[in-house]
Design an enzyme around this catalytic site. Structure first.
Site, PDB file in Angstrom:
ATOM      1  N   ASP A   1       0.850  -1.119  -0.119  1.00  0.00           N
ATOM      2  CA  ASP A   1       0.031   0.076   0.044  1.00  0.00           C
ATOM      3  C   ASP A   1       0.978   1.124   0.083  1.00  0.00           C
ATOM      4  O   ASP A   1       0.985   2.216   0.927  1.00  0.00           O
ATOM      5  CB  ASP A   1      -0.987  -0.051   1.168  1.00  0.00           C
ATOM      6  N   GLU A   2       1.623   1.444  -0.994  1.00  0.00           N
ATOM      7  CA  GLU A   2       2.511   2.665  -0.966  1.00  0.00           C
ATOM      8  C   GLU A   2       2.553   3.162  -2.622  1.00  0.00           C
ATOM      9  O   GLU A   2       1.654   4.167  -2.905  1.00  0.00           O
ATOM     10  CB  GLU A   2       3.834   2.287  -0.571  1.00  0.00           C
TER      11      GLU A   2
ATOM     12  N   TRP B   1      16.106  13.865  -2.480  1.00  0.00           N
ATOM     13  CA  TRP B   1      14.769  13.668  -2.950  1.00  0.00           C
ATOM     14  C   TRP B   1      14.214  14.940  -3.706  1.00  0.00           C
ATOM     15  O   TRP B   1      13.823  14.837  -5.020  1.00  0.00           O
ATOM     16  CB  TRP B   1      13.574  13.530  -1.816  1.00  0.00           C
TER      17      TRP B   1
ATOM     18  N   GLU C   1      14.168  -4.061  -2.497  1.00  0.00           N
ATOM     19  CA  GLU C   1      13.921  -2.796  -1.960  1.00  0.00           C
ATOM     20  C   GLU C   1      15.308  -2.453  -0.939  1.00  0.00           C
ATOM     21  O   GLU C   1      16.042  -1.526  -0.863  1.00  0.00           O
ATOM     22  CB  GLU C   1      12.769  -2.502  -1.111  1.00  0.00           C
TER      23      GLU C   1
HETATM   24  C1  RAM Z   1      10.007   4.281   1.503  1.00  0.00           C
HETATM   25  C2  RAM Z   1       9.766   4.069  -0.137  1.00  0.00           C
HETATM   26  C3  RAM Z   1      10.665   4.759  -1.075  1.00  0.00           C
HETATM   27  C4  RAM Z   1      11.801   5.479  -0.316  1.00  0.00           C
HETATM   28  C5  RAM Z   1      11.211   6.296   1.055  1.00  0.00           C
HETATM   29  C6  RAM Z   1      12.233   7.261   1.730  1.00  0.00           C
HETATM   30  O1  RAM Z   1       8.677   4.169   1.995  1.00  0.00           O
HETATM   31  O2  RAM Z   1       9.581   2.732  -0.498  1.00  0.00           O
HETATM   32  O3  RAM Z   1      11.562   3.990  -1.847  1.00  0.00           O
HETATM   33  O4  RAM Z   1      12.206   6.687  -1.231  1.00  0.00           O
HETATM   34  O5  RAM Z   1      10.616   5.253   1.799  1.00  0.00           O
END
Ligand code: RAM
Length: 905
Positions: A492-493, A552, A757
């Site tokens: 859920d992102e 970012w 990730e």
């Molecule tokens: C996580 C995301 C993403 C990252 C941020 C800071 O929730 O998946 O990859 O950029 O955090």
């Protein structure tokens, strides 16, 4: 565990070659035959091929026609650039323009190619459609049936059913019929019983507060004389469905209910035009879709189908009148990029049954998409449930803990036919495994979907694991370029995290032509910038409290600059320069001492690094310097000397502050981490005389750790480029081939088919990583890909080259590799390099597109041995710029070259 071999159909098409100079791959606004462009001066471009060495375009001539009428004849224009901005008669809306480009080579030979583009709505007063929706009172939320014993989240239990809309139009015979369609939500358009277009999840996700994209379709073939039925299914999507992780807060982010807008434009032979738009005369109802949600999935009850609802003769007297919800058109923009499409079908590679009678199907590849389900012999009312997951748990059951609140579950309730098929339309899942329950006689087919950006490059080599890595990062790109560049496709992102996009961009550009894809995203980035100039952590902007974070927010400068360098389209800089300046000004305003410590937003540092914590001040200040420098360069390109000077000055002062604050006399960078050295070296923040020492510290850190990396999102993509730039490609190769924790190989050894990730997504020691954040499809750590192309295979461009006018072919034979090859479609045409070592000899095959002047480094252990097509370089007419102990450096124009050289000591 064996390595899964790459089976993807997503491969580079062959490029024409041979013969005289000729154009191919014609594009308008970076798109192949776009239907609905709305700019007044669209960019027309083409690629070039030629079988002759040194060939280049000397001049071109473009003609654009609407029917028989000439809209533009550019006349012959001298120049090597294979692109131009339209400068003919004003374009008309809803029209189709055909265009031809004729090119002339230096020796006067000519060749031509043609294509077309269609226009959308060019004048605001041409909008004739209203937004329509349905009466909220007629909207009972979904109620799970009594036999539904599965745990439901708050969200699913309250999802409203998608709506079906229809209108019959009595059309006089028409020469052309177009439909402009969009939704605040997701739509599927139908005309006379046929689905229109092959786009998925249309109209796509944009920052709906400012921009809602519309699509234009030519439906002439679907409409005959007499009544025609236009129908549409409307679902929540990003507009009013679940978004992000905080279910309650993130649902209905933009609006409470979806809305639809359709405008049909029919042109008749007598020159007249019929225009029909959505209004209160349309009728609406519910149908078999009980709910549809991007994160939760779909519930489809085939018993509720209203057969023929999208045909003219259907009795819709029980349907309700649609409700007009608004008439705002100023947010409407033409869709700027390729739509999401299903691009590949995956036949399961394995199926197993668990004790509870559930079938778990393995597609062999982690994808974003959905399945097509075929059900045989199920009595009416049988509910077949499809649950999706990326991994299996220890007992071989579906592992879904890492999806957090995303249910990723589709339900199909059978109508009772001998055979029926179901494919959800308004949801997308990130998965490799599907658990099927409810009926035995079923079949599933995986359907991969993503923004259909054309494949632009391919890398390959002799090593299985590196090939698998290449495949994994291509699949992670596909799975995460779904309308916007997202972090992950499963939990859920699924948000447009700006650093992820920014660090992966160079890799993404090699894999696919993402010019149009990122142009739209940058528009969303710009309109989400705060009044102060801060850039949000995610674009489209949905988390209002998060913005201004180092690495970012810097997507605001890095993305436009990189797109400009790769695609050579200055307009991206022109559109972005004010935003770049505002971003840098914002950071400077709050950090007058030029060390970026204040207003650091959420400051994630070098996110998800392994076992160390790089200095956040170092990271932030390095990015500040980078952004100021890129802004200066962008300003210079656009002829803004004042701004160029201001930001170059700022860049220099940040550099001095960086050295004062973080670089010690022995070349150490504060924190003494790999990422610290990589950022400082890559962005030229180390004084020249200390560079060797700083490189030495970086190498020492790697050696101390047994040649293991510690980098996270910000540092990882710099390892290859920095190590090889300073002569340590042996180390870079060791990291590439490593399969111990943490490394890319470690995940591959565990059977990964996409990039994880986190380095510890799964470890021997702890099993699955933290469920709170453990995606198996996240491209950020895959940003090593660009170095495979530009470093290992050597397909890159010189530092000051734009649009690959001056390619740099500098391959790096090494590691376990016997050969490596990359091909890439530059804006000029195809560029490629392939090296192979065999029998003490290195062979390097190079292809350079027309109009490019390439610098080629032929690596060798004996420069006097270098030959081209068997001849010494001088005899072969090759211009040698210099010879070093390790390479002959030559300059070559377009054409194919085969170099050979001694290899081995
Ligand atoms: C996580 C995301 C993403 C990252 C941020 C800071 O929730 O998946 O990859 O950029 O955090």
């Amino acid at each position: 565990m064996g390595l899964v071999s790459a089976v993807s159909e997503w491969s580079l098409p062959s490029a024409p070659e041979g013969g005289a100079l000729h154009p191919y791959d014609l594009r308008c606004e970076h798109l192949d035959t776009p239907q609905g462009i709305a700019g007044r001066a669209p960019r027309l471009s083409w690629r070039l091929a030629s079988g002759r060495r040194g060939d280049a375009q000397a001049a071109y001539r473009i003609t654009v026609r609407s029917g028989d009428a000439l809209a533009w004849d550019s006349g012959w224009i001298d120049g090597q650039d294979p692109h131009a901005l339209y400068a003919g008669a004003p374009l008309a809306s809803f029209a189709r323009y055909t265009w031809r480009v004729r090119v002339r080579s230096a020796d006067g030979e000519e060749a031509a190619a043609g294509s077309w583009f269609g226009t959308g709505v060019l004048h605001a007063d041409e909008w004739a459609a209203a937004w329509i929706g349905h009466d909220p009172e007629t909207l009972p939320p979904f109620e799970p049936p009594a036999d539904d014993r599965e745990p439901r989240t708050v969200r699913t239990a309250s999802l409203p059913p998608p709506r079906y809309f229809r209108r019959v139009v009595d059309l006089r015979p028409a020469t052309s019929v177009r439909i402009v369609c969009t939704a605040r939500g997701l739509y599927e358009l139908r005309v006379n019983g046929h689905r229109v277009g092959d786009g998925e999840l249309t109209p796509g996700w944009t920052d709906y507060r400012h921009r809602v994209a519309y699509q234009v379709y030519d439906v002439t073939e679907l409409v005959g004389d007499g009544p025609a039925c236009v129908g549409a299914v409307l679902a929540d999507g990003w507009w009013s469905g679940s978004l992000g992780w905080d279910g309650r807060q993130q649902a209905q982010r933009y609006g409470r209910r979806p809305e639809l807008l359709v405008q049909l434009v029919a042109d008749h032979a007598d020159g007249s035009r019929t225009v029909v738009g959505t209004d209160g005369s349309w009728r609406e109802s519910t149908g078999p879709l009980r709910y549809a949600d991007l994160l939760m999935g779909e519930w489809y009850d085939a018993r509720l189908e209203q057969h023929g609802w999208d045909l003219p003769g259907f009795d819709d007297s029980s349907w309700a009148p649609a409700r007009v919800t608004g008439t705002r058109h100023d947010v409407l923009v033409p869709s700027a990029a390729e739509p999401v499409r299903v691009t590949e079908d995956l036949t399961p590679v394995g199926t197993r049954r668990d004790g509870a009678g559930r079938t778990v199907v393995d597609l062999g590849q982690n994808i974003a998409g959905r399945v097509r389900l075929t059900v045989r012999g199920a009595p009416a009312g049988t509910r077949v449930t499809l649950r999706h997951g990326e991994a299996l748990d220890e007992d071989g059951g579906l592992y879904t803990a890492n999806l957090r609140s995303a249910e990723a579950t589709d339900h199909y309730v059978a109508a009772g036919l001998p055979e029926e098929t179901f494919e959800p339309r308004f949801t997308v899942h990130g998965f490799r495994y599907v658990e099927v329950s409810g009926h035995d006689d079923v079949e599933v087919l995986g359907r991969a979907m993503h923004s259909d950006t054309p494949v632009a490059g391919e890398f390959s080599c002799s090593d299985d694991m590196v090939r698998r890595l290449t495949s994994n990062l291509r699949w992670s790109q596909r799975g995460n370029f779904v309308s916007v560049p997202t972090d992950c496709p499963q939990r859920d992102e699924r948000l447009g995290w700006t650093a992820d996009a920014q660090v992966f961009l160079p890799t993404a550009c090699y894999n696919a032509d993402v010019a149009a894809f990122f142009t739209g995203w940058l528009a969303d980035l710009r309109c989400a910038q705060t009044a102060e100039g801060a850039v949000p952590d995610v674009v489209p902007h949905v988390m209002t409290e998060r913005h201004g974070t180092p690495a970012w927010g810097d997507a605001a400068t890095v993305v436009p600059w990189h797109l400009y360098r790769v695609y050579g389209d200055e307009r991206v800089l022109r559109d972005s320069l004010p935003s770049m300046c505002r971003w840098v000004d914002h950071v400077e305003r709050h950090n007058p001492g030029l060390i970026w410590r204040d207003r650091v937003g959420s400051h994630y540092g070098d996110w998800l690094q392994a076992g160390v914590r790089a200095s956040r001040d170092v990271l932030a200040t390095a990015y500040f310097a980078l952004s100021a420098g890129l802004t200066a360069r962008a300003a210079a390109v656009l002829g803004r000397a004042d701004l160029a000077e201001r930001y170059a000055g700022l860049r220099a002062r940040i550099g001095e502050a960086f050295v004062r604050e973080f670089v010690s006399a022995d070349g150490r960078i504060s924190g003494d981490t790999q990422t610290g050295y990589l950022l400082a070296l890559a962005h030229e923040l180390v004084p020249d005389d200390l560079v060797p020492a700083a490189v030495g510290h970086l190498v020492a850190d790697l050696e101390r750790r047994g040649r293991r990396l510690t980098t996270g999102f910000a540092g990882v993509g710099l390892l290859g480029p920095v190590l090889s730039a300073y002569g340590h490609h042996d180390l870079a190769y060791d990291l590439l081939h490593d399969d111990r924790y943490p490394s890319w190989g470690y995940s591959i050894k565990r059977g990964a088919t996409t990039i994880w990730e986190r380095w510890d997504g799964w470890t021997e020691e702890h099993g699955f990583g933290p469920v709170a954040m453990n995606s198996f499809n996240h491209y950020a750590l895959g940003s090593v890909g660009a170095w495979l192309y530009s470093g290992v295979a050597g397909v890159g461009q010189e530092e000051d080259s734009v649009g690959f006018r001056r390619p740099l072919i500098r391959p790096l034979p090494g590691g376990r590799l016997r050969w490596a090859a990359a091909a890439y479609d530059t804006p000029l045409g195809r560029l490629s390099s392939r090296w192979e070592i065999s029998g003490g000899e290195l062979t390097l095959e190079v292809r350079v597109p027309p109009g490019a002047l390439a610098t080629v480094h032929v690596p060798t252990t004996d420069p006097s041995s270098v030959r081209e097509s068997g001849k010494p370089l001088a005899t072969a007419g090759i211009d040698v710029i210099k010879s070093t102990e390790a390479a002959s450096v030559c300059r070559v124009g377009s054409g194919r070259y085969t170099f050979t050289a001694s290899w081995g000591r």
